[in-house]
Design a protein around this motif. Sequence first.
Motif, PDB file in Angstrom:
ATOM      1  N   LEU A  56       6.835   4.336   5.465  1.00  0.00           N
ATOM      2  CA  LEU A  56       6.478   2.981   5.897  1.00  0.00           C
ATOM      3  C   LEU A  56       5.375   2.426   4.996  1.00  0.00           C
ATOM      4  CD1 LEU A  56       6.529   3.293   9.801  1.00  0.00           C
ATOM      5  CD2 LEU A  56       8.228   2.238   8.316  1.00  0.00           C
ATOM      6  N   ALA A  57       4.443   3.289   4.640  1.00  0.00           N
ATOM      7  CA  ALA A  57       3.336   2.858   3.779  1.00  0.00           C
ATOM      8  C   ALA A  57       3.854   2.422   2.415  1.00  0.00           C
ATOM      9  CB  ALA A  57       2.321   3.989   3.629  1.00  0.00           C
ATOM     10  N   VAL A  58       4.808   3.179   1.873  1.00  0.00           N
ATOM     11  CA  VAL A  58       5.353   2.849   0.557  1.00  0.00           C
ATOM     12  C   VAL A  58       5.964   1.448   0.574  1.00  0.00           C
ATOM     13  CG1 VAL A  58       7.208   3.417  -1.056  1.00  0.00           C
ATOM     14  CG2 VAL A  58       5.736   5.225  -0.171  1.00  0.00           C
ATOM     15  N   LEU A  59       6.575   1.069   1.687  1.00  0.00           N
ATOM     16  CA  LEU A  59       7.244  -0.231   1.765  1.00  0.00           C
ATOM     17  C   LEU A  59       6.381  -1.311   2.430  1.00  0.00           C
ATOM     18  CD1 LEU A  59      10.851   0.924   2.524  1.00  0.00           C
ATOM     19  CD2 LEU A  59       9.958  -0.093   0.440  1.00  0.00           C
ATOM     20  N   GLY A  60       5.110  -1.000   2.627  1.00  0.00           N
ATOM     21  CA  GLY A  60       4.211  -2.006   3.202  1.00  0.00           C
ATOM     22  C   GLY A  60       4.562  -2.359   4.626  1.00  0.00           C
ATOM     23  N   LEU A  61       5.046  -1.389   5.388  1.00  0.00           N
ATOM     24  CA  LEU A  61       5.490  -1.677   6.753  1.00  0.00           C
ATOM     25  C   LEU A  61       4.579  -1.050   7.805  1.00  0.00           C
ATOM     26  CD1 LEU A  61       9.336  -1.178   6.322  1.00  0.00           C
ATOM     27  CD2 LEU A  61       8.124  -3.338   6.605  1.00  0.00           C
ATOM     28  N   LEU A  62       3.382  -0.652   7.388  1.00  0.00           N
ATOM     29  CA  LEU A  62       2.469  -0.056   8.365  1.00  0.00           C
ATOM     30  C   LEU A  62       2.042  -1.105   9.382  1.00  0.00           C
ATOM     31  CD1 LEU A  62       0.101   2.031   6.065  1.00  0.00           C
ATOM     32  CD2 LEU A  62       1.858   2.899   7.617  1.00  0.00           C
ATOM     33  N   GLU A  78       4.130  -0.719  -9.257  1.00  0.00           N
ATOM     34  CA  GLU A  78       3.295  -0.212  -8.174  1.00  0.00           C
ATOM     35  C   GLU A  78       3.587  -0.965  -6.874  1.00  0.00           C
ATOM     36  OE1 GLU A  78       0.962   2.430  -8.189  1.00  0.00           O
ATOM     37  OE2 GLU A  78       1.317   1.986  -6.088  1.00  0.00           O
ATOM     38  N   LEU A  79       3.945  -0.233  -5.822  1.00  0.00           N
ATOM     39  CA  LEU A  79       4.272  -0.869  -4.547  1.00  0.00           C
ATOM     40  C   LEU A  79       3.068  -0.991  -3.626  1.00  0.00           C
ATOM     41  CD1 LEU A  79       7.664   0.902  -3.734  1.00  0.00           C
ATOM     42  CD2 LEU A  79       7.341  -1.369  -4.724  1.00  0.00           C
ATOM     43  N   ILE A  80       2.144  -0.013  -3.742  1.00  0.00           N
ATOM     44  CA  ILE A  80       0.976  -0.049  -2.858  1.00  0.00           C
ATOM     45  C   ILE A  80       0.078  -1.203  -3.283  1.00  0.00           C
ATOM     46  CG2 ILE A  80      -1.016   1.230  -1.975  1.00  0.00           C
ATOM     47  CD1 ILE A  80       1.587   2.544  -1.206  1.00  0.00           C
ATOM     48  N   PRO A  83       1.721  -7.763  -3.446  1.00  0.00           N
ATOM     49  CA  PRO A  83       1.733  -8.882  -2.487  1.00  0.00           C
ATOM     50  C   PRO A  83       3.058  -8.961  -1.736  1.00  0.00           C
ATOM     51  CG  PRO A  83       1.336  -9.652  -4.741  1.00  0.00           C
ATOM     52  CD  PRO A  83       1.500  -8.185  -4.816  1.00  0.00           C
ATOM     53  N   GLY A  84       2.993  -9.416  -0.490  1.00  0.00           N
ATOM     54  CA  GLY A  84       4.156  -9.427   0.387  1.00  0.00           C
ATOM     55  C   GLY A  84       5.372 -10.099  -0.225  1.00  0.00           C
ATOM     56  N   SER A  85       5.177 -11.222  -0.914  1.00  0.00           N
ATOM     57  CA  SER A  85       6.328 -11.960  -1.432  1.00  0.00           C
ATOM     58  C   SER A  85       7.057 -11.143  -2.496  1.00  0.00           C
ATOM     59  CB  SER A  85       5.866 -13.293  -2.013  1.00  0.00           C
ATOM     60  OG  SER A  85       4.850 -13.078  -2.962  1.00  0.00           O
ATOM     61  N   GLU A  86       6.300 -10.415  -3.335  1.00  0.00           N
ATOM     62  CA  GLU A  86       6.926  -9.572  -4.358  1.00  0.00           C
ATOM     63  C   GLU A  86       7.613  -8.375  -3.721  1.00  0.00           C
ATOM     64  OE1 GLU A  86       4.964  -8.182  -8.119  1.00  0.00           O
ATOM     65  OE2 GLU A  86       3.534  -9.738  -7.512  1.00  0.00           O
ATOM     66  N   LEU A  87       6.919  -7.807  -2.720  1.00  0.00           N
ATOM     67  CA  LEU A  87       7.452  -6.649  -2.012  1.00  0.00           C
ATOM     68  C   LEU A  87       8.767  -7.007  -1.330  1.00  0.00           C
ATOM     69  CD1 LEU A  87       6.441  -3.795  -1.722  1.00  0.00           C
ATOM     70  CD2 LEU A  87       5.276  -4.444   0.384  1.00  0.00           C
ATOM     71  N   ASN A  88       8.856  -8.251  -0.860  1.00  0.00           N
ATOM     72  CA  ASN A  88      10.067  -8.682  -0.169  1.00  0.00           C
ATOM     73  C   ASN A  88      11.285  -8.722  -1.081  1.00  0.00           C
ATOM     74  OD1 ASN A  88       9.170  -8.869   2.413  1.00  0.00           O
ATOM     75  ND2 ASN A  88       8.558 -11.015   2.257  1.00  0.00           N
ATOM     76  N   ALA A  89      11.044  -8.778  -2.380  1.00  0.00           N
ATOM     77  CA  ALA A  89      12.175  -8.750  -3.303  1.00  0.00           C
ATOM     78  C   ALA A  89      12.697  -7.326  -3.472  1.00  0.00           C
ATOM     79  CB  ALA A  89      11.755  -9.328  -4.648  1.00  0.00           C
TER      80      ALA A  89
ATOM     81  N   ALA B 209      13.442  -6.282  10.469  1.00  0.00           N
ATOM     82  CA  ALA B 209      13.502  -7.575   9.775  1.00  0.00           C
ATOM     83  C   ALA B 209      12.579  -7.567   8.556  1.00  0.00           C
ATOM     84  CB  ALA B 209      13.126  -8.703  10.721  1.00  0.00           C
ATOM     85  N   ARG B 210      11.399  -6.977   8.723  1.00  0.00           N
ATOM     86  CA  ARG B 210      10.468  -6.898   7.582  1.00  0.00           C
ATOM     87  C   ARG B 210      11.021  -5.973   6.513  1.00  0.00           C
ATOM     88  NH1 ARG B 210       5.588  -7.273  11.234  1.00  0.00           N
ATOM     89  NH2 ARG B 210       5.175  -9.511  11.118  1.00  0.00           N
ATOM     90  N   ALA B 211      11.638  -4.861   6.969  1.00  0.00           N
ATOM     91  CA  ALA B 211      12.183  -3.892   6.014  1.00  0.00           C
ATOM     92  C   ALA B 211      13.320  -4.506   5.211  1.00  0.00           C
ATOM     93  CB  ALA B 211      12.667  -2.646   6.745  1.00  0.00           C
TER      94      ALA B 211
END
Lengths: 324, 306
Positions: A56-62, A78-80, A83-89, B209-211
């Motif tokens: 979850l931490a790797v994907l910013g879902l904590l 680097e994923l950690i 920013p959320g918008s980049e991570l969402n891609a 949804a976030r994932a």
Amino acid sequence: MAAAAEPILVVDDLNVSFDTRDGELRAVRGLDFALYPGETLGIIGESGAGKSQAVLAVLGLLPTNGRATGSARYRGRELIGMPGSELNAVRGARIALVFQDPMSSLNPYLRIRTQMVEVLAHHAGLRGVEARRRAVAMLEAVRIPDAVRVLERYPHEFSGGMRQRVMIAMALLCDPDILVADEPTTALDVTVQAQVLEILRDLQRSRGIATLLITHDLGVVAGQCDRVLVMYAGRIVESGSVDGIFNQPQHPYTADLLRSIPRLDRQGRLNAIAGDPPDPMLAPPGCPYAPRCSHRFERCDRERPLLGARLSGAAACHLDAAGD
Amino acid sequence: MLAHSVKRVVGAVPTLFILITLAFFMMRLAPGGPFDAEKALAPEVQANLDRIYHLDEPLPAQYARYLGNVVRGDLGPSFQYQDWTVNELIARGLPVSLRLGVTALVLALLLGVTAGTLAALRQNAATDHAVMTAAMTGISIPNFVMAPLLILVFAVWLGWLPAGGWSGGALRNMLLPVVVLTLPLVAYIARLTRGSMIEVLRSDYIRTARAKGLPERTVVLRHALRPALLPVVSFLGPAIAALLSGSLVVEQIFGLPGIGRYFVQGALNRDYTLVMGVVIFYGSLVIVMNVIVDLVYAWLDPKVRY
């Protein structure tokens, strides 16, 4: 199996902690591992070992009180701290997730169609007929009968096994490089477990998706994985090939885990591991497994063993050779 | 779904019957009568009036006659507003009350849901605390205190807005009454939304949804809002009832020619038919609104199907 290739995901000194009322809870402590293209890497450990929190931490879902430090690079990015918008891609497109409980992981208020098509719309810009067609094809790939009608249904109209297949189909919509399956069969009936695992294995092999399979079920690991990481109290205590881990466990914890599998061909009491995992709020100096370990000696209480190479794989134990 | 609604409305008939009966006898238990005045009427005039309005009949006979009329949709003549039937008075007051109530409800939903959602997204931050403090204040001040206070500040001291009157529903005239009606509802809805939104945002399907890499806006608006609204929808039934009783106070204080004002005047003047007519009308309205609320709930939650 794919050791020659470049790893697709490299996790380096990953730490996850949670701010709680009683202080800082450290769930993952310095996790390192690499995932190679096409392989299935199992992460095994009992509840609270930090397996799920790590991915979850790797994907910013904590959850909001969680914090991740260290590094997790997907194809060098680097994923950690991304920013959320980049991570969402990345999330849902390049790295997809399947969660443990299919009963609660699908949105009960939205049609399957809405939940699948939005993934395609967001990541691939696909809408309308084309998106529907892709969704139907994916549902058929996870062997859901009557996929066209299933699209218009709501999650509560399906069994757990069906929902988990929908979750898998949804995860694979954008042809991800990595599939993270967090206890994908734990909540399912045993017969359904086998079906879902088979579907996962087939899809993963035919599409060459690297899979990170988190489980506490050694049987699942044996059937699905190429390599295994054994986690205990937020750290890796042993890593190696499935064969190595099952035939020559190097860490006493792994050995104890293997002994605790219920066997139909043996009589007598189940070999449970005595004691409990250490309190994640505390950090005693020695080996975290020492209090429960049958091989414990003086050095174990004093000094924490580091992960060192063994005949096969690596283990974090002061005992030189195999578990016994 | 239609069958279910019809069943619900038909099922409300006993409720309405009890409501009518209670209203009828409680009204008669109140001391005094519709034609009491400073100077007593001549006995023959009183007798005449009693005969015309059937007040000379025994109470059970009056009750039976009234029930019969209500079934036919006739709420009887007003005792106080001569030449007017209760039906006509309600029809005359309805546009005012309706406009006031609908404006207040729509505003309360818009503001309450928005404020509650923002507070939930910024849990324990300054926005959250500000919204919750404002909400607590809104809930705590009763409308009969807030109305005179607002009149004092905005009409008497600042002179920005009229202290009362309707003027055909001009915005200036609507503003203060709507604020008084809306604020407690906004506050309550904001608190409800915040609580359920926080709960929903922690759920597994929001994590899914976030994932999936959906933008936060989609996560909140498409995935979280609908389930978070369910408790708010459940509250709409009581909210409409609260609006109706609030409108009695507000219409009286601001002198608005709505149904609520007729009700208060009717109660003071022992205008039996008018009071009972408004009670029956508002009772039916609450019942119908609750059926509609049920339908909205079923529309929002696919697990509920009739």
